[in-house]
Design an enzyme around this catalytic site. Structure first.
Site, PDB file in Angstrom:
ATOM      1  N   GLY A  43       0.812  -1.245   0.007  1.00 33.60           N
ATOM      2  CA  GLY A  43       0.117   0.032  -0.036  1.00 33.60           C
ATOM      3  C   GLY A  43       0.883   1.268  -0.028  1.00 33.60           C
ATOM      4  O   GLY A  43       2.111   1.289   0.132  1.00 33.60           O
ATOM      5  N   GLN A  48       3.225   9.897   1.042  1.00 35.53           N
ATOM      6  CA  GLN A  48       4.767   9.330   0.769  1.00 35.53           C
ATOM      7  C   GLN A  48       5.383   9.733  -0.410  1.00 35.53           C
ATOM      8  O   GLN A  48       6.316   9.368  -0.794  1.00 35.53           O
ATOM      9  CB  GLN A  48       4.351   7.776   0.964  1.00 35.53           C
ATOM     10  CG  GLN A  48       4.268   7.404   2.307  1.00 35.53           C
ATOM     11  CD  GLN A  48       4.080   5.682   2.290  1.00 35.53           C
ATOM     12  OE1 GLN A  48       2.972   5.192   2.047  1.00 35.53           O
ATOM     13  NE2 GLN A  48       4.966   5.080   2.567  1.00 35.53           N
ATOM     14  N   CYS A  86       7.668  -0.156   6.227  1.00 35.84           N
ATOM     15  CA  CYS A  86       6.855   1.088   5.554  1.00 35.84           C
ATOM     16  C   CYS A  86       7.969   1.425   4.548  1.00 35.84           C
ATOM     17  O   CYS A  86       9.114   1.217   4.942  1.00 35.84           O
ATOM     18  CB  CYS A  86       6.741   2.146   6.643  1.00 35.84           C
ATOM     19  SG  CYS A  86       6.154   3.486   5.890  1.00 35.84           S
ATOM     20  N   LEU A  87       7.526   1.742   3.429  1.00 37.29           N
ATOM     21  CA  LEU A  87       8.215   1.968   2.138  1.00 37.29           C
ATOM     22  C   LEU A  87       8.998   3.525   2.576  1.00 37.29           C
ATOM     23  O   LEU A  87      10.111   3.657   1.922  1.00 37.29           O
ATOM     24  CB  LEU A  87       7.457   2.245   0.860  1.00 37.29           C
ATOM     25  CG  LEU A  87       6.967   0.980   0.590  1.00 37.29           C
ATOM     26  CD1 LEU A  87       5.994   1.379  -0.858  1.00 37.29           C
ATOM     27  CD2 LEU A  87       7.845  -0.022   0.011  1.00 37.29           C
ATOM     28  N   HIS A 128      -2.439   0.945   8.527  1.00 40.43           N
ATOM     29  CA  HIS A 128      -1.255   1.418   8.196  1.00 40.43           C
ATOM     30  C   HIS A 128      -1.261   2.673   7.309  1.00 40.43           C
ATOM     31  O   HIS A 128      -0.826   3.829   7.627  1.00 40.43           O
ATOM     32  CB  HIS A 128      -0.400   0.511   7.843  1.00 40.43           C
ATOM     33  CG  HIS A 128       1.137   0.847   7.327  1.00 40.43           C
ATOM     34  ND1 HIS A 128       2.234   0.537   8.112  1.00 40.43           N
ATOM     35  CD2 HIS A 128       1.663   1.519   6.333  1.00 40.43           C
ATOM     36  CE1 HIS A 128       3.537   1.087   7.497  1.00 40.43           C
ATOM     37  NE2 HIS A 128       3.001   1.876   6.417  1.00 40.43           N
ATOM     38  N   GLU A 129      -2.012   2.531   6.173  1.00 42.21           N
ATOM     39  CA  GLU A 129      -2.101   3.619   5.264  1.00 42.21           C
ATOM     40  C   GLU A 129      -2.979   4.717   5.745  1.00 42.21           C
ATOM     41  O   GLU A 129      -2.842   5.963   5.529  1.00 42.21           O
ATOM     42  CB  GLU A 129      -2.663   3.138   3.792  1.00 42.21           C
ATOM     43  CG  GLU A 129      -2.092   2.101   3.271  1.00 42.21           C
ATOM     44  CD  GLU A 129      -0.501   2.270   3.303  1.00 42.21           C
ATOM     45  OE1 GLU A 129       0.084   3.416   3.166  1.00 42.21           O
ATOM     46  OE2 GLU A 129       0.228   1.439   3.000  1.00 42.21           O
ATOM     47  N   HIS A 132      -1.022   7.021   7.953  1.00 46.94           N
ATOM     48  CA  HIS A 132      -0.304   8.016   7.030  1.00 46.94           C
ATOM     49  C   HIS A 132      -0.959   9.251   6.972  1.00 46.94           C
ATOM     50  O   HIS A 132      -0.475  10.437   6.590  1.00 46.94           O
ATOM     51  CB  HIS A 132       0.252   7.426   5.711  1.00 46.94           C
ATOM     52  CG  HIS A 132       1.455   6.682   5.744  1.00 46.94           C
ATOM     53  ND1 HIS A 132       2.538   7.042   5.878  1.00 46.94           N
ATOM     54  CD2 HIS A 132       1.854   5.203   5.414  1.00 46.94           C
ATOM     55  CE1 HIS A 132       3.598   6.098   6.015  1.00 46.94           C
ATOM     56  NE2 HIS A 132       3.040   5.064   5.496  1.00 46.94           N
TER      57      HIS A 132
END
Ligand code: ZN
Length: 163
Positions: A43, A48, A86-87, A128-129, A132
């Site tokens: 995701g 991000q 996480c990216l 998680h998203e 963000h």
């Protein structure tokens, strides 16, 4: 296009709602999908890629979604502690406790209002998203000691990469 990394102020800013699904929003979504696929992520949230708008993309176990202005409807079920990454903090993972089932509602690129309920990995990616979009990162869920070691681990890996 580089995914914004830990320390970038956009990651800490609550994202603004999307007022209209126009060409710009479509372009943002396309960029996000591309970035997620290239990074092999489950995701991605718009902050991000440096865009403070409430947009997320998800790609978990064959479920692919682009959601505009998503809202967390419900988190339920047993809490599970699973390793998460996480990216925006590549190379770092730590166990995070979250609800095992989550429901979000949002608008698709076609302007259709949908609800998605996920369990396991999808439930985790949803939460998680959503974090963000509120300026939160998964490491915020850790104890101070674990958070500190996660940040140190991240910095160590970054230094290694630069070298
Ligand atoms: Zn993330």
């Amino acid at each position: 296009m580089r995914i914004r990394q830990f320390g970038d102020p956009t990651l800490r800013r609550p994202a603004e709602p999307v007022t209209e699904i126009d060409a710009e929003v479509r372009a943002i979504c396309a960029t996000m999908v591309e970035a997620m696929l290239r990074a092999n992520g489950a995701g991605l949230a718009a902050p991000q890629i440096g865009i403070s708008k409430r947009i997320i993309v998800l790609d978990v176990e064959g479920q692919f979604h682009v959601l505009i202005n998503p809202e967390l409807v419900l988190v339920e079920g047993e809490t599970e502690e699973l390793s998460e990454g996480c990216l925006s903090l590549p190379g770092v993972s730590a166990p995070v406790t979250r609800g095992s089932r989550a429901t979000i509602a949002g608008t698709t690129l076609d302007g259709e209002r949908i609800e998605i309920t996920g369990e396991g990995l999808l439930a985790r990616a949803i939460q998680h998203e959503m974090d963000h979009l509120n300026g939160h990162l998964f490491i915020d869920h850790l104890t101070p000691a674990r958070r500190k070691s996660a940040v140190q681990e991240y910095k160590r890996k970054q230094k290694h990469e630069e070298a």
